[in-house]
Design a protein around this motif. Sequence first.
Motif, PDB file in Angstrom:
ATOM      1  N   ALA A 165      14.349   8.515  41.775  1.00  0.00           N
ATOM      2  CA  ALA A 165      15.203   9.230  42.928  1.00  0.00           C
ATOM      3  C   ALA A 165      14.828   9.555  43.990  1.00  0.00           C
ATOM      4  CB  ALA A 165      15.142  10.996  41.737  1.00  0.00           C
ATOM      5  N   TYR A 166      15.190   9.671  44.863  1.00  0.00           N
ATOM      6  CA  TYR A 166      14.921   9.960  46.055  1.00  0.00           C
ATOM      7  C   TYR A 166      15.652  10.060  47.418  1.00  0.00           C
ATOM      8  CZ  TYR A 166      17.695   6.148  48.789  1.00  0.00           C
ATOM      9  OH  TYR A 166      19.191   5.787  49.083  1.00  0.00           O
ATOM     10  N   VAL A 167      15.297  10.891  48.655  1.00  0.00           N
ATOM     11  CA  VAL A 167      15.509  11.942  49.514  1.00  0.00           C
ATOM     12  C   VAL A 167      14.855  10.841  50.697  1.00  0.00           C
ATOM     13  CG1 VAL A 167      14.999  13.981  49.274  1.00  0.00           C
ATOM     14  CG2 VAL A 167      17.207  13.872  50.752  1.00  0.00           C
ATOM     15  N   GLU A 168      15.602  10.409  51.760  1.00  0.00           N
ATOM     16  CA  GLU A 168      15.358  10.311  52.843  1.00  0.00           C
ATOM     17  C   GLU A 168      16.179  10.554  54.015  1.00  0.00           C
ATOM     18  OE1 GLU A 168      15.460   5.897  55.075  1.00  0.00           O
ATOM     19  OE2 GLU A 168      14.318   5.701  53.513  1.00  0.00           O
ATOM     20  N   ASN A 169      15.268  11.446  54.711  1.00  0.00           N
ATOM     21  CA  ASN A 169      15.762  11.963  56.829  1.00  0.00           C
ATOM     22  C   ASN A 169      15.057  11.115  57.994  1.00  0.00           C
ATOM     23  OD1 ASN A 169      15.147  13.907  58.506  1.00  0.00           O
ATOM     24  ND2 ASN A 169      17.634  13.931  57.878  1.00  0.00           N
ATOM     25  N   GLN A 170      16.310  10.360  58.408  1.00  0.00           N
ATOM     26  CA  GLN A 170      16.216  10.280  60.033  1.00  0.00           C
ATOM     27  C   GLN A 170      15.386  10.763  61.102  1.00  0.00           C
ATOM     28  OE1 GLN A 170      15.747   6.390  60.122  1.00  0.00           O
ATOM     29  NE2 GLN A 170      14.885   7.006  62.341  1.00  0.00           N
ATOM     30  N   THR A 171      15.096  12.014  61.043  1.00  0.00           N
ATOM     31  CA  THR A 171      14.540  12.885  61.748  1.00  0.00           C
ATOM     32  C   THR A 171      14.489  12.764  62.904  1.00  0.00           C
ATOM     33  OG1 THR A 171      12.846  13.426  59.284  1.00  0.00           O
ATOM     34  CG2 THR A 171      12.547  15.039  61.102  1.00  0.00           C
ATOM     35  N   LEU A 172      14.229  12.196  63.293  1.00  0.00           N
ATOM     36  CA  LEU A 172      13.986  11.664  64.596  1.00  0.00           C
ATOM     37  C   LEU A 172      13.939  10.451  65.017  1.00  0.00           C
ATOM     38  CD1 LEU A 172      10.451  14.181  66.530  1.00  0.00           C
ATOM     39  CD2 LEU A 172      13.422  14.528  66.424  1.00  0.00           C
ATOM     40  N   LYS A 173      14.467   9.672  66.371  1.00  0.00           N
ATOM     41  CA  LYS A 173      14.262   8.366  65.888  1.00  0.00           C
ATOM     42  C   LYS A 173      13.462   7.479  66.027  1.00  0.00           C
ATOM     43  CE  LYS A 173      15.806   4.563  69.747  1.00  0.00           C
ATOM     44  NZ  LYS A 173      16.890   4.593  70.485  1.00  0.00           N
ATOM     45  N   GLY A 174      13.087   6.656  65.229  1.00  0.00           N
ATOM     46  CA  GLY A 174      12.201   6.045  64.658  1.00  0.00           C
ATOM     47  C   GLY A 174      10.854   7.356  63.810  1.00  0.00           C
ATOM     48  N   TRP A 175      11.142   7.952  63.560  1.00  0.00           N
ATOM     49  CA  TRP A 175      10.404   8.969  62.588  1.00  0.00           C
ATOM     50  C   TRP A 175      10.654   8.982  61.311  1.00  0.00           C
ATOM     51  CZ3 TRP A 175       8.963  14.407  62.920  1.00  0.00           C
ATOM     52  CH2 TRP A 175       8.034  14.973  61.846  1.00  0.00           C
ATOM     53  N   ARG A 176      10.748   8.232  61.011  1.00  0.00           N
ATOM     54  CA  ARG A 176      11.663   8.596  58.924  1.00  0.00           C
ATOM     55  C   ARG A 176      10.404   9.282  58.248  1.00  0.00           C
ATOM     56  NH1 ARG A 176      12.364   4.368  56.117  1.00  0.00           N
ATOM     57  NH2 ARG A 176      10.879   2.731  57.310  1.00  0.00           N
ATOM     58  N   ASN A 177      11.483   9.710  57.013  1.00  0.00           N
ATOM     59  CA  ASN A 177      10.638  11.063  56.283  1.00  0.00           C
ATOM     60  C   ASN A 177      11.387  10.247  54.710  1.00  0.00           C
ATOM     61  OD1 ASN A 177       8.136  12.577  57.149  1.00  0.00           O
ATOM     62  ND2 ASN A 177      10.110  12.676  58.773  1.00  0.00           N
ATOM     63  N   ARG A 178      10.642  10.716  53.931  1.00  0.00           N
ATOM     64  CA  ARG A 178      10.459  10.371  52.441  1.00  0.00           C
ATOM     65  C   ARG A 178      10.465  10.240  50.975  1.00  0.00           C
ATOM     66  NH1 ARG A 178      13.896   5.194  49.815  1.00  0.00           N
ATOM     67  NH2 ARG A 178      13.131   4.898  48.058  1.00  0.00           N
ATOM     68  N   LEU A 179      11.016  11.440  50.297  1.00  0.00           N
ATOM     69  CA  LEU A 179      10.509  12.301  49.365  1.00  0.00           C
ATOM     70  C   LEU A 179      10.593  11.607  48.453  1.00  0.00           C
ATOM     71  CD1 LEU A 179      10.178  16.104  48.780  1.00  0.00           C
ATOM     72  CD2 LEU A 179       8.432  14.419  48.926  1.00  0.00           C
ATOM     73  N   GLN A 180      10.345  10.772  46.853  1.00  0.00           N
ATOM     74  CA  GLN A 180      10.702   9.809  45.744  1.00  0.00           C
ATOM     75  C   GLN A 180       9.904   9.940  44.542  1.00  0.00           C
ATOM     76  OE1 GLN A 180       9.795   6.174  47.894  1.00  0.00           O
ATOM     77  NE2 GLN A 180       7.618   6.269  46.298  1.00  0.00           N
ATOM     78  N   LEU A 181      11.050  10.433  43.834  1.00  0.00           N
ATOM     79  CA  LEU A 181      10.115  10.899  42.387  1.00  0.00           C
ATOM     80  C   LEU A 181      10.154   9.513  41.103  1.00  0.00           C
ATOM     81  CD1 LEU A 181      11.450  13.875  40.486  1.00  0.00           C
ATOM     82  CD2 LEU A 181      12.338  11.695  39.337  1.00  0.00           C
ATOM     83  N   LEU A 182       9.369   9.927  40.426  1.00  0.00           N
ATOM     84  CA  LEU A 182       9.273   8.656  39.500  1.00  0.00           C
ATOM     85  C   LEU A 182       9.200  10.165  37.663  1.00  0.00           C
ATOM     86  CD1 LEU A 182       8.581   5.781  37.763  1.00  0.00           C
ATOM     87  CD2 LEU A 182       6.751   6.256  38.571  1.00  0.00           C
ATOM     88  N   TYR A 183       9.486   9.574  37.170  1.00  0.00           N
ATOM     89  CA  TYR A 183       9.644   9.909  35.907  1.00  0.00           C
ATOM     90  C   TYR A 183       9.469   8.426  34.419  1.00  0.00           C
ATOM     91  CZ  TYR A 183      11.498  12.052  31.553  1.00  0.00           C
ATOM     92  OH  TYR A 183      11.487  12.899  30.346  1.00  0.00           O
ATOM     93  N   SER A 184       8.996   8.978  33.777  1.00  0.00           N
ATOM     94  CA  SER A 184       8.684   8.258  32.802  1.00  0.00           C
ATOM     95  C   SER A 184       8.449   8.206  31.465  1.00  0.00           C
ATOM     96  CB  SER A 184       6.935   7.438  32.693  1.00  0.00           C
ATOM     97  OG  SER A 184       7.341   6.209  31.856  1.00  0.00           O
ATOM     98  N   GLY A 185       9.931   8.931  30.631  1.00  0.00           N
ATOM     99  CA  GLY A 185      10.164   9.091  29.458  1.00  0.00           C
ATOM    100  C   GLY A 185       9.161   8.482  27.838  1.00  0.00           C
ATOM    101  N   ASN A 186       9.761   9.594  26.955  1.00  0.00           N
ATOM    102  CA  ASN A 186       8.645   9.124  25.967  1.00  0.00           C
ATOM    103  C   ASN A 186       9.199   7.938  25.170  1.00  0.00           C
ATOM    104  OD1 ASN A 186       7.248  11.874  25.708  1.00  0.00           O
ATOM    105  ND2 ASN A 186       9.501  13.136  25.541  1.00  0.00           N
ATOM    106  N   ARG A 187       8.398   7.397  24.439  1.00  0.00           N
ATOM    107  CA  ARG A 187       8.804   6.415  23.163  1.00  0.00           C
ATOM    108  C   ARG A 187       8.203   7.066  22.026  1.00  0.00           C
ATOM    109  NH1 ARG A 187       7.598   0.617  22.548  1.00  0.00           N
ATOM    110  NH2 ARG A 187      10.460  -0.102  21.690  1.00  0.00           N
ATOM    111  N   ASP A 188       8.876   6.926  20.887  1.00  0.00           N
ATOM    112  CA  ASP A 188       7.868   6.887  19.864  1.00  0.00           C
ATOM    113  C   ASP A 188       8.597   5.978  18.753  1.00  0.00           C
ATOM    114  OD1 ASP A 188       7.144   9.614  20.000  1.00  0.00           O
ATOM    115  OD2 ASP A 188       8.770  10.442  20.201  1.00  0.00           O
ATOM    116  N   ARG A 189       9.597   5.366  19.351  1.00  0.00           N
ATOM    117  CA  ARG A 189      10.211   4.726  18.657  1.00  0.00           C
ATOM    118  C   ARG A 189       8.750   2.924  17.631  1.00  0.00           C
ATOM    119  NH1 ARG A 189      14.403  -1.616  18.225  1.00  0.00           N
ATOM    120  NH2 ARG A 189      14.764  -0.924  16.274  1.00  0.00           N
TER     121      ARG A 189
END
Length: 263
Positions: A165-189
């Motif tokens: 998942a991510y959220v990104e903001n063009q804070t000012l002209k020429g300046w971008r900020n982004r938060l991104q998330l990674l979730y890796s789940g369980n696997r038992d099979r």
Amino acid sequence: MQGGDRNFDSTVFNGGIVYGLSPEVNVFANFAQGFSVPDLGRVFRRPPAGAVNILDSLQLTEPQKVDNYEIGIRGQWNNLQASIAGFYNFSDLGSDFTVTDDDFLETVRAPQRIYGIEAAVDVQPAENWKLGGTLTWTEGENDEDDDGEYLALNSITVPPLKLTAYVENQTLKGWRNRLQLLYSGNRDRAFEDAVEDAGIDSYLTVDYLSSIKLGQGELQIGIQNLFNNQYFPVYSQYFAPFFDSANYAGKGRTLSVGYRISW
């Protein structure tokens, strides 16, 4: 062991169809065949008992031909883009590896099927804002004894559920900020099928990325694993029970700074 040579060739087919339900939405279906040669280095670094030369190991060195099926739907609107697709892959002679009793990797050739779902969504809720995410779920198994009983593939070949998942903001002209998330789940099979020595545990990481146009290029600042979460990657969790040097945690909070020029 005596060397040798092999020639590989095959005819493969590919085709697809797209149908528009409306100007914004269409459905699609694809069929494709893949053809690849297995990792011969892995096969002959530790050949099976009784192997004399490459010509006597036809099943191990036989190419892998895969039938790939995919069906899905996607849509594109002014402020929203989304898609979801399901896939199914089958090979009469898949290529996988297993861990032997003396902790070596051994190549396995057997009927193999892999299937799953992929989805993505991107939204532009307001000017200068973007957010979205992806979902990937994959499962797979093979039939080592060719008796119709399929067991799970290992978690290196078939990774756990993955969410981004991510959220990104063009804070000012020429300046971008982004938060991104990674979730890796369980696997038992694979553990339950005695393919692995332990189950795979989930983990979550968050990254912060900032880019600023500066001069003729772009200054890039990143903080990976922003909250300094301790976690063990899937690779490490899989190999840890029998390969101690692989039992290491993922990177903690890491600052990176770079400058990129495109031309």
